[in-house]
Design a protein around this motif. Structure first.
Motif, PDB file in Angstrom:
ATOM      1  N   LEU A   1       0.835  -1.198   0.000  1.00  0.00           N
ATOM      2  CA  LEU A   1       0.000   0.000   0.000  1.00  0.00           C
ATOM      3  C   LEU A   1       0.870   1.248   0.000  1.00  0.00           C
ATOM      4  CD1 LEU A   1      -2.656  -1.079   2.636  1.00  0.00           C
ATOM      5  CD2 LEU A   1      -2.994  -0.871   0.160  1.00  0.00           C
TER       6      LEU A   1
ATOM      7  N   ASP B   1      -6.747   1.627  -3.199  1.00  0.00           N
ATOM      8  CA  ASP B   1      -6.986   0.204  -2.955  1.00  0.00           C
ATOM      9  C   ASP B   1      -6.851  -0.180  -1.484  1.00  0.00           C
ATOM     10  OD1 ASP B   1      -7.443  -0.226  -5.663  1.00  0.00           O
ATOM     11  OD2 ASP B   1      -5.321  -0.611  -6.047  1.00  0.00           O
ATOM     12  N   SER B   2      -6.732   0.816  -0.606  1.00  0.00           N
ATOM     13  CA  SER B   2      -6.726   0.501   0.827  1.00  0.00           C
ATOM     14  C   SER B   2      -8.167   0.421   1.329  1.00  0.00           C
ATOM     15  CB  SER B   2      -5.959   1.571   1.606  1.00  0.00           C
ATOM     16  OG  SER B   2      -6.687   2.794   1.612  1.00  0.00           O
ATOM     17  N   ASP B   3      -8.337  -0.010   2.570  1.00  0.00           N
ATOM     18  CA  ASP B   3      -9.655  -0.021   3.203  1.00  0.00           C
ATOM     19  C   ASP B   3      -9.782   1.054   4.266  1.00  0.00           C
ATOM     20  OD1 ASP B   3     -11.034  -2.285   1.932  1.00  0.00           O
ATOM     21  OD2 ASP B   3      -9.401  -3.467   2.792  1.00  0.00           O
TER      22      ASP B   3
ATOM     23  N   GLU C   1     -11.356   4.603   2.463  1.00  0.00           N
ATOM     24  CA  GLU C   1     -10.185   5.008   1.680  1.00  0.00           C
ATOM     25  C   GLU C   1     -10.246   6.481   1.299  1.00  0.00           C
ATOM     26  OE1 GLU C   1      -9.636   4.833  -2.833  1.00  0.00           O
ATOM     27  OE2 GLU C   1      -9.051   2.837  -2.182  1.00  0.00           O
TER      28      GLU C   1
ATOM     29  N   TYR D   1      -4.260   0.579   5.582  1.00  0.00           N
ATOM     30  CA  TYR D   1      -4.425  -0.852   5.812  1.00  0.00           C
ATOM     31  C   TYR D   1      -5.425  -1.413   4.797  1.00  0.00           C
ATOM     32  CZ  TYR D   1      -8.943   0.078   8.075  1.00  0.00           C
ATOM     33  OH  TYR D   1     -10.240   0.466   8.325  1.00  0.00           O
ATOM     34  N   GLU D   2      -5.369  -2.700   4.596  1.00  0.00           N
ATOM     35  CA  GLU D   2      -6.368  -3.399   3.799  1.00  0.00           C
ATOM     36  C   GLU D   2      -6.792  -4.648   4.552  1.00  0.00           C
ATOM     37  OE1 GLU D   2      -4.723  -4.440   0.037  1.00  0.00           O
ATOM     38  OE2 GLU D   2      -2.976  -5.453   0.870  1.00  0.00           O
ATOM     39  N   LYS D   3      -8.056  -5.025   4.378  1.00  0.00           N
ATOM     40  CA  LYS D   3      -8.603  -6.161   5.104  1.00  0.00           C
ATOM     41  C   LYS D   3      -8.171  -7.469   4.463  1.00  0.00           C
ATOM     42  CE  LYS D   3     -12.688  -3.571   6.580  1.00  0.00           C
ATOM     43  NZ  LYS D   3     -14.173  -3.443   6.452  1.00  0.00           N
ATOM     44  N   LYS D   4      -7.772  -8.389   5.308  1.00  0.00           N
ATOM     45  CA  LYS D   4      -7.412  -9.732   4.865  1.00  0.00           C
ATOM     46  C   LYS D   4      -8.471 -10.720   5.366  1.00  0.00           C
ATOM     47  CE  LYS D   4      -3.289  -8.461   3.283  1.00  0.00           C
ATOM     48  NZ  LYS D   4      -2.871  -8.593   1.875  1.00  0.00           N
TER      49      LYS D   4
ATOM     50  N   LYS E   1      -5.441  -7.762   9.008  1.00  0.00           N
ATOM     51  CA  LYS E   1      -5.170  -6.587   8.177  1.00  0.00           C
ATOM     52  C   LYS E   1      -3.764  -6.665   7.597  1.00  0.00           C
ATOM     53  CE  LYS E   1      -8.089  -3.274  10.708  1.00  0.00           C
ATOM     54  NZ  LYS E   1      -8.085  -1.999  11.496  1.00  0.00           N
TER      55      LYS E   1
ATOM     56  N   TYR F   1      -0.771  -4.025   6.134  1.00  0.00           N
ATOM     57  CA  TYR F   1      -0.450  -2.617   6.347  1.00  0.00           C
ATOM     58  C   TYR F   1       0.551  -2.101   5.318  1.00  0.00           C
ATOM     59  CZ  TYR F   1      -2.705  -3.296  10.870  1.00  0.00           C
ATOM     60  OH  TYR F   1      -3.614  -3.579  11.855  1.00  0.00           O
TER      61      TYR F   1
END
Length: 533
Positions: A439, A462-464, A487, A510-513, A518, A520
């Motif tokens: 990210l 493309d982050s959350d 975002e 961060y983005e959700k996994k 998450k 980072y």
């Protein structure tokens, strides 16, 4: 600098260009032995800033011995490629890197770095110690604006000195004739004078021949007229062995300023180059050095080519810009079949592509094409392509990396890569290392209020969302104080603070996994400000 044109340089007459043979790029190389970058997006890994204004910006970064080398001001610097930390700095050189758009050139056979300076000079440095070895003689007022190309024993480059005066294409020996001195002046082995000189036009050195194109000697606005030539000259070893007086074996009239490094294709046994008139040339030259004019083929690309291009797997990937006379293919990337000289596919690039492109392969005939755009952002684009069929298929362009506002600037820099990170620079005087498949790193600014602080940051696509951390000292313990779940939300007001107290903030995306986890991005640099009364 919106248009790295000759008008701005004509006033000051110092150095300019971009080099198509930068280590780490795939210019003129069809080996395909570079590990692919798998990321869909890039993020700033580190940046190095030095200089004030585009005329004092560092040279494009180049990878040498697993480090980054740049020239800035009147010195050469070695940076750690993983951190951007300065590892070594040379002493003061014999000139400066004004309008520095040519990378340094590394000659592995001699372990020498060649630095293009103002007044047409090239200074040689030991690649490890950065100690000076020698410098070529001055040509007052001339720009060192041609790529430097070496065959291991000699190097070749040109100078430019206004549109209507002679510039010189020159061959120099790489031998250090007097190792006991560090700044002796080296004279050329041979030189070729041409009205209008040589500007962004590097040579191809093949089988004892040096092939390069010239300017046409016409004033600004008439660069697509006649008057330019393609030259085929003896290489340095042949010239000295034969005791020649004239290095030129043959020459041919061409249309438009020669504005690319000549590329040789062993598959086609032909030389390719482009001109500012929007023409791609394909030329065969005999073993003896005679240009076979009956073999010449041209392609009108629909837009001028101002910079290097890439040969990869029998296709030429060429960035185009708008011709003086207009053209439908301006600011595009085209893929040309080197055999048929036909455009197989074209993609609008979203800006002038003047730094060439770097091509990295994946499996199953897929390729990644990276290049910089000469727009006010100075960003990096990515195009994916499929070369598994009979013709190239290019997908639409996607912005791969956009610098933060303070790092934006017009850009004609080539991109160097180690397969994991992209390295380039723009007119903001910033050298950037762009990491892949992570990210984006936010850039933070603060606005202090009465017992509150507004934190703003740049978007990480493309982050959350984002996490905001605060500390009471720059190197203190940072505690998470807020989680942003959108975002598109790019600011937050931290209330309930003490008056007249300094606070420090960091932000990361961060983005959700899966499973509630998450992933980072990189933390922003810490920023501090004091609240008001």
């Amino acid at each position: 600098m919106k248009n790295k044109g000759k008008k701005s340089i004509a006033v000051i007459l110092i150095t300019a260009l971009m080099m198509s043979l930068a280590p780490g790029a795939v210019f003129g190389d069809d080996s395909g032995k570079i590990t692919a970058l798998s990321g869909e997006k890039g993020a700033l890994k580190w940046s190095y800033n030095e200089g004030n204004g585009y005329s004092s910006a560092p040279t494009p970064p180049v990878l040498i011995k697993d480090n980054i080398y740049i020239g800035v001001g009147n010195k050469v610097k070695i940076l750690d490629k993983d951190s951007g930390k300065v590892l070594k700095t040379s002493g003061a050189l014999k000139g400066r890197f004004g309008y520095a758009t040519i990378p340094l050139t590394y000659v592995e056979e001699k372990n020498i770095v060649l630095a293009p300076l103002n007044d047409g000079q090239i200074q040689a440095l030991d690649a490890d110690s950065l100690e000076s070895l020698w410098v070529t003689e001055k040509r007052l007022g001339h720009s060192s604006n041609d790529p430097i190309v070496s065959d291991g024993g000699y190097f070749y480059t040109g100078t430019w000195y206004t549109d209507t005066k002679d510039g010189y294409y020159q061959c120099f020996s790489l031998e250090d004739e007097d190792p006991g001195k560090t700044g002796e002046t080296k004279a050329p082995v041979w030189q070729v004078a041409h009205e209008g000189g040589f500007y962004w036009s590097g040579a191809a050195v093949e089988d004892g021949k040096v092939v390069f194109a010239s300017e046409n000697g016409q004033p600004e606005g008439k660069e697509d007229m006649g008057g330019s030539k393609l030259y085929c000259c003896m290489d340095g070893a042949t010239y000295e062995r034969t005791g020649g007086t004239d290095p030129v074996i043959s020459q041919m009239d061409i249309k438009g300023d020669g504005r690319s490094t000549v590329v040789y294709s062993r598959e086609e046994q032909s030389f390719f180059f482009t001109t500012k008139a929007g023409l791609l040339y394909k030329v065969k030259i005999s073993d003896g050095g005679d240009i076979e004019e009956s073999s010449v083929r041209t392609l009108d690309m629909g837009g001028a080519s101002v910079g290097p291009f890439t040969l990869y797997e029998e296709r030429l990937y060429i960035g185009t810009t708008t011709k003086n006379t207009g053209g439908s293919n301006g600011t595009s990337l085209i893929a040309v079949n080197e055999n048929t000289m036909e455009i197989e596919d074209i993609v609008k690039a979203g800006g002038r592509v003047q730094g060439g492109v770097t091509i990295l392969p994946e499996e199953d005939g897929q390729i990644n094409i990276f290049g910089s755009r000469n727009t006010s952002a100075g960003d990096i684009f990515r195009i994916t392509g499929d070369i598994s069929g009979r013709e190239v298929s290019l997908e639409s362009v996607r912005t791969f990396f956009t610098p933060a506002n303070v790092m934006k600037g017009y850009c004609i820099s080539p991109i160097a890569t180690d397969g994991e990170t992209l390295y380039y620079k723009n007119d903001s005087c910033t050298v950037m290392a762009v990491a892949c498949d992570v990210l984006a790193q936010p850039f933070v600014t603060l606005k202090a209020g009465k017992k509150n602080m507004t934190v703003k940051w740049t978007r990480a696509w493309d982050s959350d969302g984002y996490e905001i951390y605060r500390a009471q000292s720059l190197n203190g313990k940072y505690k998470k104080v807020k989680t942003i779940t959108k975002e598109s939300t790019l600011s937050w007001k931290n209330t309930g603070l003490k008056a007249k107290k300094k606070y420090y903030y960091k932000v990361r995306a961060y983005e959700k996994k899966g499973g509630g986890k998450k992933g980072y991005g990189l933390f922003s640099s810490a920023k501090g400000a004091k609240t008001k009364k």
